[in-house]
Design a protein around this motif. Structure first.
Motif, mmCIF file in Angstrom:
data_model
loop_
_atom_site.group_PDB
_atom_site.id
_atom_site.type_symbol
_atom_site.label_atom_id
_atom_site.label_comp_id
_atom_site.label_asym_id
_atom_site.label_seq_id
_atom_site.Cartn_x
_atom_site.Cartn_y
_atom_site.Cartn_z
ATOM 1 N N PRO A 117 0.787 -1.441 0.218
ATOM 2 C CA PRO A 117 0.051 0.063 0.048
ATOM 3 C C PRO A 117 0.874 1.197 -0.064
ATOM 4 O O PRO A 117 2.093 0.955 0.354
ATOM 5 N N GLY A 118 0.157 2.307 -0.399
ATOM 6 C CA GLY A 118 0.953 3.461 -0.505
ATOM 7 C C GLY A 118 0.667 4.235 -1.802
ATOM 8 O O GLY A 118 0.310 3.697 -3.098
ATOM 9 N N ALA A 119 1.284 5.367 -1.902
ATOM 10 C CA ALA A 119 1.036 6.305 -2.924
ATOM 11 C C ALA A 119 2.279 6.170 -3.989
ATOM 12 O O ALA A 119 3.378 5.500 -3.589
ATOM 13 N N GLY A 120 2.294 6.174 -5.363
ATOM 14 C CA GLY A 120 3.397 6.305 -6.180
ATOM 15 C C GLY A 120 3.314 4.900 -7.120
ATOM 16 O O GLY A 120 2.337 4.178 -6.991
ATOM 17 N N ASP A 121 4.074 4.913 -7.884
ATOM 18 C CA ASP A 121 4.228 3.719 -8.971
ATOM 19 C C ASP A 121 4.629 2.547 -8.117
ATOM 20 O O ASP A 121 5.235 2.591 -7.144
ATOM 21 N N LEU A 122 4.003 1.304 -8.830
ATOM 22 C CA LEU A 122 4.201 -0.079 -8.166
ATOM 23 C C LEU A 122 5.635 -0.246 -8.182
ATOM 24 O O LEU A 122 6.326 -1.046 -7.321
ATOM 25 N N HIS A 123 6.468 -0.135 -9.319
ATOM 26 C CA HIS A 123 7.692 -0.373 -9.425
ATOM 27 C C HIS A 123 8.504 0.138 -8.311
ATOM 28 O O HIS A 123 9.422 -0.410 -7.545
ATOM 29 N N ALA A 124 8.364 1.451 -8.062
ATOM 30 C CA ALA A 124 9.044 2.312 -6.761
ATOM 31 C C ALA A 124 8.812 1.661 -5.563
ATOM 32 O O ALA A 124 9.490 1.493 -4.602
ATOM 33 N N ARG A 125 7.408 1.158 -5.259
ATOM 34 C CA ARG A 125 7.128 0.684 -3.932
ATOM 35 C C ARG A 125 7.589 -0.772 -3.829
ATOM 36 O O ARG A 125 8.026 -0.842 -2.733
ATOM 37 N N TYR A 126 7.573 -1.519 -4.837
ATOM 38 C CA TYR A 126 8.317 -2.552 -4.755
ATOM 39 C C TYR A 126 9.821 -2.762 -4.494
ATOM 40 O O TYR A 126 10.439 -3.354 -3.908
ATOM 41 N N ALA A 127 10.576 -1.754 -5.336
ATOM 42 C CA ALA A 127 11.955 -1.311 -5.237
ATOM 43 C C ALA A 127 12.197 -0.916 -3.594
ATOM 44 O O ALA A 127 13.169 -1.467 -3.142
ATOM 45 N N ALA A 128 11.327 -0.293 -3.259
ATOM 46 C CA ALA A 128 11.439 0.231 -1.641
ATOM 47 C C ALA A 128 11.250 -1.007 -0.692
ATOM 48 O O ALA A 128 12.263 -1.176 0.120
ATOM 49 N N TRP A 129 10.519 -1.834 -1.115
ATOM 50 C CA TRP A 129 10.180 -3.055 -0.304
ATOM 51 C C TRP A 129 11.684 -4.022 -0.112
ATOM 52 O O TRP A 129 12.052 -4.340 0.774
ATOM 53 N N LEU A 130 12.119 -4.281 -1.416
ATOM 54 C CA LEU A 130 13.103 -4.952 -1.468
ATOM 55 C C LEU A 130 14.409 -4.296 -0.911
ATOM 56 O O LEU A 130 15.181 -5.001 -0.193
#
Length: 381
Positions: A117-130
């Motif tokens: 969850p959260g705002a912004g592009d999925l690629h960016a959120r996934y990169a942040a999680w990794l």
């Protein structure tokens, strides 16, 4: 050792001089290995001819015939012959390599979007999680050792382990793979983990189990115990990477972890927590469920590059779109397929898992039986 087995082992070791990755491991007769090592490399066309001659004598042993068919095909490749991608899959691995429909990846992206969850592009959120869940380098080795200890206990309880098995662990860099299990014989395996990129916490348990307990080490230790020592099957002292046995091997290594610990997230959180690193197992489970559906992207990339005439740029674009990985991981993913000596191998993971999981039906006892079965991929489908 009968004459046919000796010819098979000699043929494989001679062909291994043309590709270092062909022979995954060999712990058979030392005299035979030394004799072949002392030879000059033989012409692959002549070795293909030898393979055809041996193959003609193996009507009574379908498993060995399939292995020799793979060697014959590899010999022709080394001699310069080119095979259609799907044809190579059939001749070398005994499977028809398939393209995974992107609808599966679209569904996974939807799940991943909900899991992060959260705002912004999925690629960016996934990169942040990794990045947030990357295991710190200073605790990685201990985390792998601690995860292996628990997996060893579970494997002994649910699948069984031969007495006296052992593994050794090393961290390496500069390889195209993430993990590699080199079977040494004597119930021992050297496990190498590539640290070019940080290891996400969500992958800790699956990787450890895939390579060691529930996967490759367990599989090969049982082969040595039951087939080599118990039944005298010297042909099983050789493991070929580019052959039908790889489909079974990777299928077992992809299926075993789930039978032991499900998605492995709770164990990862427990192990890492003891080392001072907090990991949210519940959130991780949602991400891992989506990521599992994305894994066949790698096989599609291999087929795109080597079966459909795609360029490296095409592969990078495809990987960026469907893997959802950040640029440095996309580069690693594509580079691995560009550098592969046998790109169809990538299909042994998801298609091998499909075959093995379907065969064992969630039963650890059936997985244990399969570990020492003389079976070809077609017999599981």
């Amino acid at each position: 050792m009968d004459a046919r087995t000796e010819r098979y082992l000699e043929l494989a070791l001679r062909l291994g001089k043309h590709d270092d990755d062909l022979v995954d491991s060999f712990y058979g007769p030392e005299e035979l290995a030394a004799r072949i090592a002392a030879e000059e490399p033989r012409d692959p066309e002549a070795l293909a001819y030898e393979a055809d001659g041996l193959l003609a004598e193996l009507d009574d042993d379908p498993w060995l015939a399939a292995q020799v068919q793979a060697l014959a095909t590899n010999a022709r490749k080394f001699a310069g012959e080119r095979f259609d991608y799907v044809e190579e899959g059939r001749l070398v691995y005994g499977i028809e390599p398939r393209w995974r429909d992107e609808a599966t990846f679209e569904q996974a992206a939807t799940q991943l979007d909900e899991a992060l969850p959260g705002a912004g592009d999925l690629h960016a959120r996934y990169a942040a999680w990794l990045e947030e869940t990357a295991i710190p380098a200073e605790i990685l080795e201990q985390a792998l050792v601690d995860a292996a200890a628990e997996l060893r206990r579970l494997t002994r309880e649910r699948i069984g382990l031969p007495q006296g098995e052992e593994y050794e662990l090393e961290l390496v860099k500069g390889e195209r793979w993430l993990g590699y299990a080199e079977y040494l014989g004597g119930l021992r395996t050297k496990i190498s983990i590539n640290t070019d990129l940080p290891l996400p916490a969500g992958d800790l348990v699956h990787l450890t189990s895939h390579e060691i307990y529930g996967g490759h080490h367990t599989h090969r230790a049982w082969i040595e115990t039951e087939l080599v020592r118990g039944l005298g099957q010297t042909d099983r002292t050789l493991d070929l990477l580019y052959a039908p046995e790889a489909v079974i091997s990777e299928g077992i290594a992809e299926t075993g972890p789930g039978l032991l610990v499900g998605d492995g997230q709770e164990l990862a959180a427990e192990v890492l927590g003891r080392l001072g690193f907090e990991y949210d197992a519940e959130a991780g489970a949602q991400v891992i469920e989506a990521r599992e559906q994305i894994r066949p992207v790698a096989a599609n990339i291999a087929m795109l590059l080597h079966g459909r005439g795609g360029s490296r740029e095409d592969a990078l674009e495809y990987a960026t779109t469907w893997s959802l990985l950040p640029p440095e991981r996309v580069e690693k993913l594509v580079d691995s397929q560009v550098r592969s000596g046998s790109p169809v191998y990538q299909h042994t993971y998801w298609q091998g898992r499909e075959l093995v999981a379907g065969h064992v039906g969630g039963d650890p006892a059936r997985l244990r039986e399969l570990m020492t079965a003389r079976v070809r991929p077609a017999e599981l489908g």
